[in-house]
Scaffold this active site. Structure first.
Site, short mmCIF file in Angstrom:
data_model
loop_
_atom_site.label_atom_id
_atom_site.label_comp_id
_atom_site.label_asym_id
_atom_site.label_seq_id
_atom_site.Cartn_x
_atom_site.Cartn_y
_atom_site.Cartn_z
CG ASP A 106 40.36 43.49 47.10
OD1 ASP A 106 40.90 42.41 48.12
OD2 ASP A 106 39.20 43.02 47.60
CG HIS A 110 38.21 44.98 42.65
ND1 HIS A 110 38.08 42.86 43.05
CD2 HIS A 110 37.05 44.43 43.98
CE1 HIS A 110 38.45 43.36 44.51
NE2 HIS A 110 37.66 44.25 44.50
CG HIS A 157 36.19 44.37 52.40
ND1 HIS A 157 36.66 43.68 51.83
CD2 HIS A 157 35.74 43.79 53.91
CE1 HIS A 157 35.99 42.17 52.38
NE2 HIS A 157 35.55 42.76 53.37
CG ASN A 186 38.83 40.17 50.60
OD1 ASN A 186 38.92 41.82 49.81
ND2 ASN A 186 37.24 39.58 49.88
CG HIS A 187 39.44 39.92 46.02
ND1 HIS A 187 39.19 38.96 44.99
CD2 HIS A 187 38.39 40.17 46.43
CE1 HIS A 187 37.18 38.54 45.43
NE2 HIS A 187 37.26 39.98 46.22
CG HIS A 236 41.41 45.53 51.78
ND1 HIS A 236 40.91 46.12 50.77
CD2 HIS A 236 40.67 43.93 51.77
CE1 HIS A 236 40.00 45.34 49.67
NE2 HIS A 236 39.96 44.74 50.21
CG ASP A 272 38.72 47.47 47.37
OD1 ASP A 272 39.14 47.83 48.35
OD2 ASP A 272 38.22 46.10 47.85
NE ARG A 299 32.49 42.44 53.10
CZ ARG A 299 32.76 42.93 51.98
NH1 ARG A 299 33.49 42.20 50.99
NH2 ARG A 299 32.69 44.16 51.60
CG ASP A 301 40.14 37.92 42.08
OD1 ASP A 301 41.05 36.80 41.11
OD2 ASP A 301 40.38 37.88 43.55
NE ARG A 302 34.47 40.29 42.71
CZ ARG A 302 32.68 40.13 42.90
NH1 ARG A 302 31.73 39.64 41.50
NH2 ARG A 302 32.53 39.33 43.90
#
Length: 489
Positions: free
Chosen positions: A262, A235, A418, A294-295, A343, A233, A391, A265-266
């Site tokens: 990923d 991110h 992840h 997943n993002h 991922h 990730d 999750r 995001d964030r």
């Protein structure tokens, strides 16, 4: 006997006192942002006295911070069950529902809070925002007729976009990405500049056309003496991405990379990350690889900042085009027919083959269950067997599940991402399940290292490089995230 009465357990005065002490210790860890330790002590408090709603609500908040949305939801529901008037429990449950993209369920909880606290401005604002999202989603569903839905990519007219004389940033050469363009782009981004929208759209249209021709599982051959790098990730942490290239060399024909989902995001430099990665993919299509995480989904992007960032830096139309591109990202990569990289993780069934993965129809938003969902969302667990996901999406799988999958598909081990790991990586399941996470000091709060994996084609033995976070401009993570997530930041 009412269900509420059934939840009360007899507890000694000594245990009540000890539970309060443990809660205070947990709160101290939470303040230090050591959320795992906080969870451990809230759990001990609950073991001593399982009758106190606040213990569950506090642990729910800590689970939200560690992205265990399923556990957070269970705890928040327990808090509400123990104390029907405990408003914070409803807030926590709403936040857990929001994190899972379950906006209608979140709306019910916000609605309850506004009824019991009619003068609470914060509750009113959250109810109003959540209501807008529910209506927006319903409206979008109503106007999208799946069968003849027009692609955003078909409506973009690059010829109508002019390059202003004042623009001094990098330019595509004959519409193509070159190494010079990539170097200039990274320098531009380091100075917080912006790529011209015409070039940004061109990259997205070209990459979509490329990904559409790819299978859902990509086979990669690594020659005996060749180095291959797998990153987890990112991110939106652009300056840490630049540090990876500093430490490990720029991508090239002789320095191939796989980025394992990923990308966005964030972190608040997600636009810079994604255009850098997509640019290298166009420059070195056979030596630079990207998996869907997943993002890379519309719901996550609306919640965790990417959608807001694209709209801020470019347009709403571009945000929709990104969704189209993400729907075509490959779901997994198989290295030398020996290592599978995805991922999230493995499956709720024992009979999933590489061939089944290869045939997944991936051009869609991630489903709520099945192999595509699990590739993006699942996590390993230390104990054998399977369990519902912490999750709330995907599943948890034990070492026996990993072993069976590897035997069935004649593989050596799997690599996945992840999950934040303190050292940036973790080797689990008797060396057969490796996690790599490449965003150090995740969200500027977690204090973790980042890592990447180097291996060569001869022995495929993973070697780990870890690194600390580097400074970045003063833009906080989640700067573009949905305002409803302010509860969780």
């Amino acid at each position: 006997m009412s269900s509420e009465a059934q939840t009360i357990t007899e507890v000694s005065a000594q245990d009540v006192e000890e539970a309060e002490r443990l809660k205070s210790e947990a709160n101290a860890y939470f303040k230090k942002q050591d959320f795992n330790a906080a969870i451990e002590f809230y759990t001990k408090a609950i073991e001593k006295n399982p009758n106190v709603a606040i213990y569950y609500a506090n642990r729910s908040f800590a689970y939200l911070k560690t992205e265990c949305f399923g556990y957070a939801l269970t705890d928040a529901s327990k808090a509400v069950e123990l104390d029907k008037n405990y408003v914070k429990g409803y807030y926590r449950r709403a936040a857990a529902h929001m994190s899972l993209g379950k906006f209608k369920e979140a709306l019910k909880d916000y609605e309850y809070v506004t009824k019991v606290r009619p003068s609470d401005k914060d509750a009113k604002m959250k109810y109003s925002e959540c209501n807008k999202m529910v209506k927006k989603i319903a409206f979008e569903k109503a106007i999208s007729v799946e069968d003849n839905k027009k692609n955003i990519s078909d409506s973009i007219n690059l010829d109508a976009m002019t390059i202003e004389k004042e623009y001094t940033g990098p330019e595509l050469e004959d519409g193509k990405v070159t190494l010079k363009f990539m170097k200039d782009l990274m320098e531009l981004y380091k100075k917080q500049g912006k790529l011209h929208r015409k070039y940004a759209y061109k990259i997205l249209l070209d990459i979509k056309a490329y990904f559409m021709k790819q299978p859902s599982l990509i086979d990669i051959t690594i020659e005996d003496d060749d180095k291959f790098t797998v990153c987890g990730d990112i991110h939106g942490q652009f300056y840490d991405l630049m540090n990876i290239f500093e430490l490990n060399g720029l991508p090239s024909e002789t320095n191939p990379y796989l980025f394992n989902g990923d990308f966005v995001d964030r972190g608040s430099f997600s636009v810079e990350c994604i255009f850098t990665l997509l640019g290298f993919k166009l420059l070195y299509p056979d030596k630079f690889f990207m998996s869907r995480g997943n993002h890379e989904s519309a719901t996550m992007n609306q919640m965790y900042g990417f959608d807001g960032e694209v709209k801020s830096k470019y347009t709403a139309q571009m945000a929709d085009l990104f969704t189209e591109v993400y729907n075509w990202l490959p779901l997994a990569h198989c290295l030398n027919k020996r290592v599978l990289v995805m991922h999230g993780g493995l499956f709720s069934r024992d009979d999933v083959t590489l061939d089944e993965i290869r045939k997944i129809e991936r051009n869609r938003q991630p489903p709520e269950d099945g192999p595509m969902c699990e590739l993006l969302w699942s996590d390993p667990q230390p104990q054998p067997g399977r369990a519902p996901s912490k999750r709330g999406v995907g599943c948890q799988f034990g070492p026996d599940v990993t072993k069976k999958f590897l035997e069935l598909n004649k593989l050596d081990y799997i690599v996945r991402s992840h999950e934040v790991k303190n050292d940036g990586y973790e080797v689990a399941h008797d060396g057969k399940c490796i996690t790599v996470f490449s965003a150090p000091n995740y969200c500027d709060t977690m204090g973790n290292k980042g890592a990447f994996i180097n291996l060569n084609g001869r022995d495929m033995i993973p070697k780990f490089t870890t690194y600390e976070a580097v400074p970045h401009p003063n833009v906080k993570p989640m700067a573009y995230a949905n305002s409803l997530l302010s509860l969780m930041c």
